[in-house]
Every structure is written in C-alpha cells, then in structure tokens.
Design a protein around this motif. Structure first.
Motif, short mmCIF file in Angstrom:
data_model
loop_
_atom_site.label_atom_id
_atom_site.label_comp_id
_atom_site.label_asym_id
_atom_site.label_seq_id
_atom_site.Cartn_x
_atom_site.Cartn_y
_atom_site.Cartn_z
N ARG A 230 -3.38 10.59 -12.37
CA ARG A 230 -4.53 10.11 -13.14
C ARG A 230 -4.13 8.98 -14.08
NH1 ARG A 230 -9.72 11.70 -11.61
NH2 ARG A 230 -9.60 13.80 -10.72
N THR A 231 -2.93 9.03 -14.59
CA THR A 231 -2.42 7.98 -15.47
C THR A 231 -1.01 7.61 -15.03
OG1 THR A 231 -1.54 9.58 -17.07
CG2 THR A 231 -3.80 8.79 -17.42
N VAL A 232 -0.61 6.38 -15.32
CA VAL A 232 0.74 5.93 -14.97
C VAL A 232 1.26 5.01 -16.06
CG1 VAL A 232 0.34 6.07 -12.47
CG2 VAL A 232 -0.07 3.91 -13.68
N ALA A 233 2.56 4.82 -16.07
CA ALA A 233 3.18 3.78 -16.89
C ALA A 233 3.09 2.49 -16.08
CB ALA A 233 4.63 4.13 -17.21
N LEU A 234 2.17 1.61 -16.45
CA LEU A 234 1.83 0.47 -15.61
C LEU A 234 3.02 -0.45 -15.33
CD1 LEU A 234 -1.69 -0.54 -16.98
CD2 LEU A 234 -1.14 0.52 -14.79
N ARG A 235 3.79 -0.77 -16.34
CA ARG A 235 4.93 -1.67 -16.13
C ARG A 235 5.93 -1.07 -15.15
NH1 ARG A 235 5.54 -5.97 -19.57
NH2 ARG A 235 4.06 -6.09 -21.33
N ARG A 236 6.19 0.22 -15.31
CA ARG A 236 7.13 0.88 -14.40
C ARG A 236 6.57 0.92 -12.98
NH1 ARG A 236 8.64 6.78 -16.14
NH2 ARG A 236 9.36 5.58 -17.96
N ALA A 237 5.26 1.21 -12.86
CA ALA A 237 4.65 1.27 -11.53
C ALA A 237 4.67 -0.09 -10.85
CB ALA A 237 3.21 1.78 -11.64
N MET A 238 4.42 -1.15 -11.61
CA MET A 238 4.41 -2.49 -11.02
C MET A 238 5.79 -2.92 -10.57
SD MET A 238 1.49 -3.79 -10.60
CE MET A 238 2.15 -5.39 -10.14
N ARG A 239 6.84 -2.40 -11.21
CA ARG A 239 8.20 -2.75 -10.80
C ARG A 239 8.51 -2.26 -9.39
NH1 ARG A 239 9.84 -1.79 -16.34
NH2 ARG A 239 10.47 0.35 -15.83
N HIS A 240 7.76 -1.27 -8.93
CA HIS A 240 7.99 -0.74 -7.58
C HIS A 240 7.14 -1.46 -6.53
CE1 HIS A 240 10.50 2.61 -8.87
NE2 HIS A 240 9.64 2.83 -9.85
N CYS A 241 6.30 -2.40 -6.96
CA CYS A 241 5.43 -3.10 -6.01
C CYS A 241 6.12 -4.34 -5.45
CB CYS A 241 4.13 -3.51 -6.71
SG CYS A 241 3.09 -2.12 -7.19
N GLY A 242 5.75 -4.71 -4.24
CA GLY A 242 6.32 -5.89 -3.61
C GLY A 242 6.44 -5.70 -2.11
N LEU A 243 7.22 -6.57 -1.48
CA LEU A 243 7.44 -6.53 -0.03
C LEU A 243 8.74 -5.79 0.27
CD1 LEU A 243 6.46 -10.24 0.66
CD2 LEU A 243 5.18 -8.24 1.46
N TYR A 244 8.67 -4.84 1.19
CA TYR A 244 9.82 -4.01 1.54
C TYR A 244 10.14 -4.12 3.03
CZ TYR A 244 9.59 -1.41 -2.92
OH TYR A 244 9.60 -1.03 -4.24
N ALA A 245 11.42 -4.09 3.33
CA ALA A 245 11.82 -3.91 4.73
C ALA A 245 11.39 -2.51 5.15
CB ALA A 245 13.33 -4.07 4.87
N PRO A 246 10.90 -2.33 6.37
CA PRO A 246 10.38 -1.03 6.79
C PRO A 246 11.35 0.13 6.58
CG PRO A 246 9.78 -2.71 8.39
CD PRO A 246 10.71 -3.36 7.41
N ALA A 247 12.64 -0.11 6.74
CA ALA A 247 13.62 0.98 6.65
C ALA A 247 14.09 1.23 5.22
CB ALA A 247 14.82 0.67 7.54
N SER A 248 13.54 0.54 4.24
CA SER A 248 14.02 0.69 2.87
C SER A 248 13.54 1.99 2.25
CB SER A 248 13.56 -0.49 2.01
OG SER A 248 12.16 -0.42 1.83
N ASP A 249 14.20 2.37 1.14
CA ASP A 249 13.84 3.61 0.44
C ASP A 249 12.48 3.53 -0.24
OD1 ASP A 249 16.25 4.69 1.21
OD2 ASP A 249 17.29 4.12 -0.65
N GLY A 250 11.95 2.32 -0.41
CA GLY A 250 10.67 2.17 -1.10
C GLY A 250 9.46 2.55 -0.29
N VAL A 251 9.66 2.83 1.01
CA VAL A 251 8.56 3.20 1.89
C VAL A 251 8.81 4.60 2.43
CG1 VAL A 251 7.19 2.56 3.90
CG2 VAL A 251 8.31 0.78 2.55
#
Length: 286
Positions: A230-251
């Motif tokens: 319901r709520t997030v730390a916006l700056r921290r959440a935005m740091r995880h956004c971007g383009l990822y290689a399919p095999a990366s840990d971010g996906v």
C-alpha cells in the motif's frame, strides 16, 4: 449548515437513474442513503468523502444553502461524470468507471510493472506503478526509466517517462488506459486478468503501445504487475527500476517465464509496420 444537505444530495442523485443506482455505484446501502435524503441521518466523515468524490463536489459545497449549491452544480460541467459536452460513449465509460470504484479499491497500491521493453526488446523493463483513488475514480500513475540497471547507461534523449491513466473493469477484465504525461504523444492500454484469490500479489495480461523511437511503431507484449504494498519508500523503489537483462536477479523467475511464453505462435513482442509509401509510377491514373 447541515440543513441544506438532504436537498443538495437529492439534486445530485437526480442526475442518475435512481437512488438504487446511486447506492449500487457507491457500494452503499440504499436505506442509508434514504436516511440522508430524509434528514434522519448524517454521513460520517468517511461516507461524506465517498459521496463528494463520487458526485464531483467539495464537502463545503454540499452543505451550502440549496439555491447557492444549485448554481454551483450548473457551473460544474463534469458533474457527475456525465457532462453534456462529453460524447455519450465516453460519458458512459466514465460513469461505469466511477461506479466501479468500490470494487476496484482492492487494487490500490504500488506495483512493479514488468514487460519486455518496446524500444529495447532484448531487455526487460521494470517500472513503478501506483494505483490510487482520485475524484471518484480509480486512477494510476507510472514512471519508466529507460536506463540499463547494470551499466547505468541510457539511450540518447529522454530516459524517464511518466504516464497517468484510469482503471476500469469491462467484461470481467481489468482495463488500464493511460497517456504519456509530459508531451501527451503516447497512449498505452493494458488488459489484465483479475485475480481469483482474495490476496492480490500479481496481475497478468497484455499491454499495447508504441515504441519510444521516432517511428512510434505499434507494439504489444505480455505484462506482469507485481504488487509491492500500500505504501513504499519511493526513492528506494525507483532505484530498482530500469532495463534488466532477462537472466538478472532483478526479474523474478515466475515473471520471466510468463513474459517469455509465446502465444498463438507469436513472438514475445509483436510489432506492426506501416505499409510503404505507394510508388507513384505504379499508381493507377484516374
């Protein structure tokens, strides 16, 4: 100030088919609304906010003397999401969306949106999306960062895009339609399956839009919305956004499996190309 409230509420209800219709769209008990109309009960602060959001008026306005309030209502072209200047088909859609607010409220919160990038289709785009209530509707905003999360590099030009849109339920499917918020040059449309369990962890479906290149090619692909909370730390959440290689840990693996699953023989993303310009030498003369 409360004496005028029943008359003002009755005026607002008159813009709808019936009191029962208003109660259904608000998700409130008809008998309770009848008590408000008769003056035998007065809404709580929360109920008053729901009423005002639904009808598109302010709390201080709905308790004004009824003659003043009637003049205010006449000057509000959007009241109640059915302005005379709005084409009937759009008015009907907005009315439906406003009436669905109680049932769509369960989807409010923050999500990560995953899909293969329309501009860099070999990478997965992870964006931040926020579904919230506003002006009696369930709306959403999203932010995309077209920046490689590993190298922190971005394509030439603008690498951050913001979108704002509306959410509605049609044919037992969640439809999300938005517009790029800065230049207004893009529209995108998501169609998602509603979850079949009370706890919402992810929404899956398809998204159609255009590429961010100068060609603005129409393109479609699978999409996953993973709920964060319901709520997030916006700056921290935005740091995880971007383009990822399919095999990366971010996906997450489950997300990647769904995004890469072909459907009806089509590839992961599907582009539509414009017909080439006609050759004047082959054009039939009239």
């Amino acid at each position: 100030m409360r004496k005028a409230f029943p008359k003002n509420l009755r005026l607002l209800c008159s813009y709808h088919e019936s009191i029962s219709d208003v109660a259904r769209r608000l998700g409130m008990n008809r008998q309770q609304i009848m008590k408000y109309l008769s003056g035998t009960a007065y809404p709580s602060a929360r109920s008053m906010r729901r009423l005002c959001d639904f009808f598109g008026v302010e709390e201080h306005e709905i308790v004004m003397p009824d003659d003043q309030f009637r003049d205010i209502v006449r000057l509000k072209p959007a009241l109640p999401v059915s302005a005379d200047l709005t084409p009937p088909v759009l008015s009907a859609l907005l009315k439906a969306a406003a009436g669905q607010t109680p049932q769509l409220r369960v989807y409010t919160g923050y999500y990560y949106e995953f899909r293969y990038s329309f501009t860099s289709p070999h990478l997965v785009l992870k964006s931040l999306l926020h579904i919230h209530e506003s002006d009696g509707l369930v709306m959403y905003k999203s932010i995309e960062r077209l920046r490689d999360h590993e190298t922190d590099s971005a394509p030439a030009g603008v690498d951050v895009f913001k979108y704002a849109g509306v959410l509605m339920m049609i044919g037992n499917r969640i439809h999300m339609l938005d517009q790029e918020a800065v230049m207004g040059q893009e529209l995108s449309h998501m169609v998602l399956f509603p979850p079949y369990r009370s706890r919402i962890s992810a929404l899956r479906g398809m998204k159609m839009g255009v590429t961010a290149t100068a060609a603005h090619e129409p393109i479609a692909g699978r999409v996953v919305l993973e709920k964060i909370g319901r709520t997030v730390a916006l700056r921290r959440a935005m740091r995880h956004c971007g383009l990822y290689a399919p095999a990366s840990d971010g996906v997450p693996g489950s997300v990647l499996e769904y995004l890469g699953r072909p459907g009806n023989g089509e590839p992961v993303t599907f582009n539509a190309e414009a017909d080439p310009p006609a050759d004047p030498s082959t054009t039939a003369q009239r």
